[in-house]
Design an enzyme around this catalytic site. Structure first.
Site, PDB file in Angstrom:
ATOM      1  N   ARG A   1       0.893  -1.286   0.044  1.00 21.43           N
ATOM      2  CA  ARG A   1       0.096   0.002   0.144  1.00 21.43           C
ATOM      3  C   ARG A   1       0.931   1.331  -0.066  1.00 21.43           C
ATOM      4  O   ARG A   1       2.310   1.146   0.282  1.00 21.43           O
ATOM      5  CB  ARG A   1      -0.850  -0.081   1.292  1.00 21.43           C
ATOM      6  CG  ARG A   1      -0.087   0.100   2.616  1.00 21.43           C
ATOM      7  CD  ARG A   1      -0.764   0.656   3.713  1.00 21.43           C
ATOM      8  NE  ARG A   1      -0.371   0.342   5.014  1.00 21.43           N
ATOM      9  CZ  ARG A   1       0.756   1.165   5.243  1.00 21.43           C
ATOM     10  NH1 ARG A   1       1.015   2.022   4.916  1.00 21.43           N
ATOM     11  NH2 ARG A   1       1.172   0.821   6.785  1.00 21.43           N
TER      12      ARG A   1
ATOM     13  N   GLY B   1       2.115   5.033   1.750  1.00 26.18           N
ATOM     14  CA  GLY B   1       1.782   5.704   3.080  1.00 26.18           C
ATOM     15  C   GLY B   1       3.372   4.903   3.678  1.00 26.18           C
ATOM     16  O   GLY B   1       4.124   4.089   3.368  1.00 26.18           O
ATOM     17  N   GLN B   2       3.567   5.325   5.117  1.00 30.22           N
ATOM     18  CA  GLN B   2       4.702   4.841   5.926  1.00 30.22           C
ATOM     19  C   GLN B   2       4.039   3.749   6.838  1.00 30.22           C
ATOM     20  O   GLN B   2       3.260   2.837   6.503  1.00 30.22           O
ATOM     21  CB  GLN B   2       5.017   5.939   6.758  1.00 30.22           C
ATOM     22  CG  GLN B   2       5.770   7.082   6.080  1.00 30.22           C
ATOM     23  CD  GLN B   2       6.913   6.766   5.609  1.00 30.22           C
ATOM     24  OE1 GLN B   2       7.726   5.728   6.288  1.00 30.22           O
ATOM     25  NE2 GLN B   2       7.677   7.377   4.478  1.00 30.22           N
TER      26      GLN B   2
ATOM     27  N   HIS C   1      -1.612  -1.795  13.661  1.00 31.07           N
ATOM     28  CA  HIS C   1      -2.968  -2.500  13.816  1.00 31.07           C
ATOM     29  C   HIS C   1      -2.990  -3.594  15.115  1.00 31.07           C
ATOM     30  O   HIS C   1      -2.018  -4.480  15.184  1.00 31.07           O
ATOM     31  CB  HIS C   1      -3.295  -3.275  12.347  1.00 31.07           C
ATOM     32  CG  HIS C   1      -3.351  -2.561  11.214  1.00 31.07           C
ATOM     33  ND1 HIS C   1      -4.064  -1.709  10.989  1.00 31.07           N
ATOM     34  CD2 HIS C   1      -2.577  -2.899  10.240  1.00 31.07           C
ATOM     35  CE1 HIS C   1      -3.699  -1.202   9.604  1.00 31.07           C
ATOM     36  NE2 HIS C   1      -2.899  -1.841   9.163  1.00 31.07           N
TER      37      HIS C   1
ATOM     38  N   GLY D   1      -4.609   4.141   3.879  1.00 30.24           N
ATOM     39  CA  GLY D   1      -3.520   3.727   3.024  1.00 30.24           C
ATOM     40  C   GLY D   1      -4.089   3.009   1.806  1.00 30.24           C
ATOM     41  O   GLY D   1      -4.755   1.606   2.297  1.00 30.24           O
TER      42      GLY D   1
ATOM     43  N   CYS E   1       2.858   6.734  11.080  1.00 26.41           N
ATOM     44  CA  CYS E   1       2.957   7.325   9.323  1.00 26.41           C
ATOM     45  C   CYS E   1       3.780   8.303   9.267  1.00 26.41           C
ATOM     46  O   CYS E   1       3.820   9.226   8.311  1.00 26.41           O
ATOM     47  CB  CYS E   1       1.443   8.050   9.428  1.00 26.41           C
ATOM     48  SG  CYS E   1      -0.064   7.194  10.036  1.00 26.41           S
TER      49      CYS E   1
END
Length: 225
Positions: free
Chosen positions: A72, A74-75, A79, A141, A170
């Site tokens: 994906r 993003g950084q 989760h 993302g 992020c």
């Protein structure tokens, strides 16, 4: 203009990250123009994920939590149980929806869901996601291949936030993280799931039914090997 076919909504429960990621890839790779869109709602067991442009330097102290490089944008993010994850598996060309418009729909769905709980939230142009008084409450993302989206959003409901201290969330050092339960909103995942699903369907141009129902896992899946 006819409304597109209503997407299937699935609640996958609590899942390890990588098998679901492989399922998303498989769904995207094998779908065609007639494949019905799906939106998956779930929670993940603890994991750090790094987007394609992510720097490993933002993972400070992973400890016993696995770190997975994924596809994906993003950084790095975290989760874990108590966080609502939503994966919109959509044919954007068929919906006549651009990537920016999809991001906006995701962000605004979260903002409007929080407004129902009297929580004021805003997106940020310089950092995708949703924020409450400067603290991040949801991350976004996405990946788009063959005009179809996968990956999606992570919305903090009632979770252990300590693992966020092991990363620069992020890519932002010292970014404060918050969640609904800490702001006086509902702590029950299914309550937020239903409210968010309704908002998301409306933002995507569907007429949400009076009662939203969810299926379980897809019958045919591709697991990580």
């Amino acid at each position: 203009m006819n409304q597109p076919e209503y997407p299937l909504l699935r609640d996958l429960g609590l899942q390890d990250y990588e098998p679901v990621w492989r399922q998303m890839q498989h769904f995207n790779r094998t779908r065609d123009d007639q494949t019905r869109d799906e939106i998956w709602f779930l929670q993940h067991r603890p994991v750090f994920t790094l987007g394609m442009s992510a720097s490993a330097d933002h993972v400070l102290m992973p400890g016993d939590i696995p770190v997975i490089d994924i596809d994906r944008g993003g950084q790095v993010t975290y989760h874990g149980p108590g966080q609502l994850v939503v994966y919109p598996l959509l044919n954007l060309k068929r919906l006549q929806l651009g990537v920016r418009a999809l991001v906006t729909a995701l962000e605004q769905s979260i903002v409007d869901t929080l407004a129902k709980y009297d929580i004021v939230a805003v997106p940020r142009a310089d950092a995708p996601g949703v924020y409450v008084s400067g603290a991040k409450i949801a991350s976004i993302g996405l990946r788009v291949r063959r005009d179809c989206s996968y990956h999606g959003l992570a919305f903090n409901i009632d979770m252990d936030l300590d693992p966020f201290k092991r990363i620069n969330p992020c890519g932002f050092e010292g970014l404060e993280i918050t969640q609904i339960a800490a702001l006086g909103g509902p702590a029950k995942i299914t309550v937020v799931r239903d409210d968010l699903a309704r908002q998301l369907l409306e933002k995507l141009g569907y007429n949400a039914p009076p009662k939203i129902s969810f299926l379980g896992e897809p019958e045919t899946t591709e697991r990580a090997t």
